[in-house]
Motif scaffolding. Structure first.
Motif, mmCIF file in Angstrom:
data_model
loop_
_atom_site.group_PDB
_atom_site.id
_atom_site.type_symbol
_atom_site.label_atom_id
_atom_site.label_comp_id
_atom_site.label_asym_id
_atom_site.label_seq_id
_atom_site.Cartn_x
_atom_site.Cartn_y
_atom_site.Cartn_z
ATOM 1 N N GLU A 79 0.828 -1.202 0.000
ATOM 2 C CA GLU A 79 0.000 0.000 0.000
ATOM 3 C C GLU A 79 0.866 1.257 0.000
ATOM 4 O O GLU A 79 1.946 1.276 0.586
ATOM 5 C CB GLU A 79 -0.917 0.001 1.226
ATOM 6 C CG GLU A 79 -1.889 -1.151 1.213
ATOM 7 C CD GLU A 79 -2.706 -1.267 2.484
ATOM 8 O OE1 GLU A 79 -2.450 -0.499 3.438
ATOM 9 O OE2 GLU A 79 -3.593 -2.122 2.526
ATOM 10 N N LEU A 80 0.371 2.309 -0.666
ATOM 11 C CA LEU A 80 1.091 3.577 -0.753
ATOM 12 C C LEU A 80 0.729 4.486 0.417
ATOM 13 O O LEU A 80 -0.416 4.517 0.858
ATOM 14 C CB LEU A 80 0.717 4.316 -2.044
ATOM 15 C CG LEU A 80 1.105 3.691 -3.358
ATOM 16 C CD1 LEU A 80 0.667 4.595 -4.495
ATOM 17 C CD2 LEU A 80 2.570 3.454 -3.435
ATOM 18 N N SER A 81 1.723 5.256 0.864
ATOM 19 C CA SER A 81 1.473 6.277 1.878
ATOM 20 C C SER A 81 2.584 7.315 1.815
ATOM 21 O O SER A 81 3.551 7.154 1.074
ATOM 22 C CB SER A 81 1.414 5.646 3.279
ATOM 23 O OG SER A 81 2.651 5.058 3.605
ATOM 24 N N SER A 82 2.426 8.371 2.571
ATOM 25 C CA SER A 82 3.433 9.436 2.707
ATOM 26 C C SER A 82 3.890 9.996 1.358
ATOM 27 O O SER A 82 5.074 10.108 1.097
ATOM 28 C CB SER A 82 4.643 8.928 3.498
ATOM 29 O OG SER A 82 4.265 8.434 4.742
ATOM 30 N N VAL A 83 2.937 10.355 0.516
ATOM 31 C CA VAL A 83 3.259 10.873 -0.818
ATOM 32 C C VAL A 83 3.688 12.330 -0.713
ATOM 33 O O VAL A 83 2.996 13.152 -0.111
ATOM 34 C CB VAL A 83 2.048 10.750 -1.765
ATOM 35 C CG1 VAL A 83 2.398 11.246 -3.157
ATOM 36 C CG2 VAL A 83 1.546 9.315 -1.810
ATOM 37 N N THR A 84 4.855 12.652 -1.285
ATOM 38 C CA THR A 84 5.329 14.029 -1.360
ATOM 39 C C THR A 84 5.814 14.293 -2.781
ATOM 40 O O THR A 84 6.202 13.373 -3.494
ATOM 41 C CB THR A 84 6.491 14.301 -0.379
ATOM 42 O OG1 THR A 84 7.573 13.437 -0.696
ATOM 43 C CG2 THR A 84 6.070 14.086 1.056
#
Length: 130
Positions: A79-84
């Motif tokens: 899963e994806l998280s902490s997108v910058t």
């Protein structure tokens, strides 16, 4: 009197040369390394991921050609998280972050020593209007 002076000196030396106990608080942010035997992979490959992003972008928000570098965490579950995003045009950065956060497909997680691991993925993105 000698006993009191000896006691005071012992306590004084005990305090002076004892190790100070430091209060260390653990950082809530875990240090992630990008050590992986197998890199994470999006179903269909990275070109499918980029195409999916570009198809969901709202071009009316973007005023000019732009470049950005997107960084996100792919956890051990895929899963994806902490997108910058780090680029010169803030509207493009925000739009890319918005689009990536809407993608619900899971990645194949990175594998290190036969175990799935968290992995920071960096993806350069650019858009130009001809």
């Amino acid at each position: 009197m000698k006993k009191i002076i000896t006691l005071i000196l012992c306590l004084g030396f005990g305090f002076a040369f004892s190790q100070a106990k430091q209060n260390r608080t653990e950082s809530p942010v875990k240090d992630y390394t990008n050590e992986a035997d197998i890199k994470p992979e999006f179903p269909g490959g990275i070109s499918v991921f980029k195409t999916l992003i570009m198809s969901k972008l709202n071009p009316s928000i973007i005023t000019d050609s732009a470049n950005t570098e997107v960084k996100f965490l792919i956890d051990s579950k895929g899963e994806l998280s902490s997108v910058t995003a780090n680029g010169e045009q803030e509207s493009f950065n925000k739009e890319v972050i918005r689009v990536i956060n809407t993608i619900n497909k899971k990645w194949e997680p990175a594998v290190y020593k036969n175990k799935p691991v968290d992995y920071w993925y960096t993806l350069p993105m650019s858009i130009s209007f001809d």
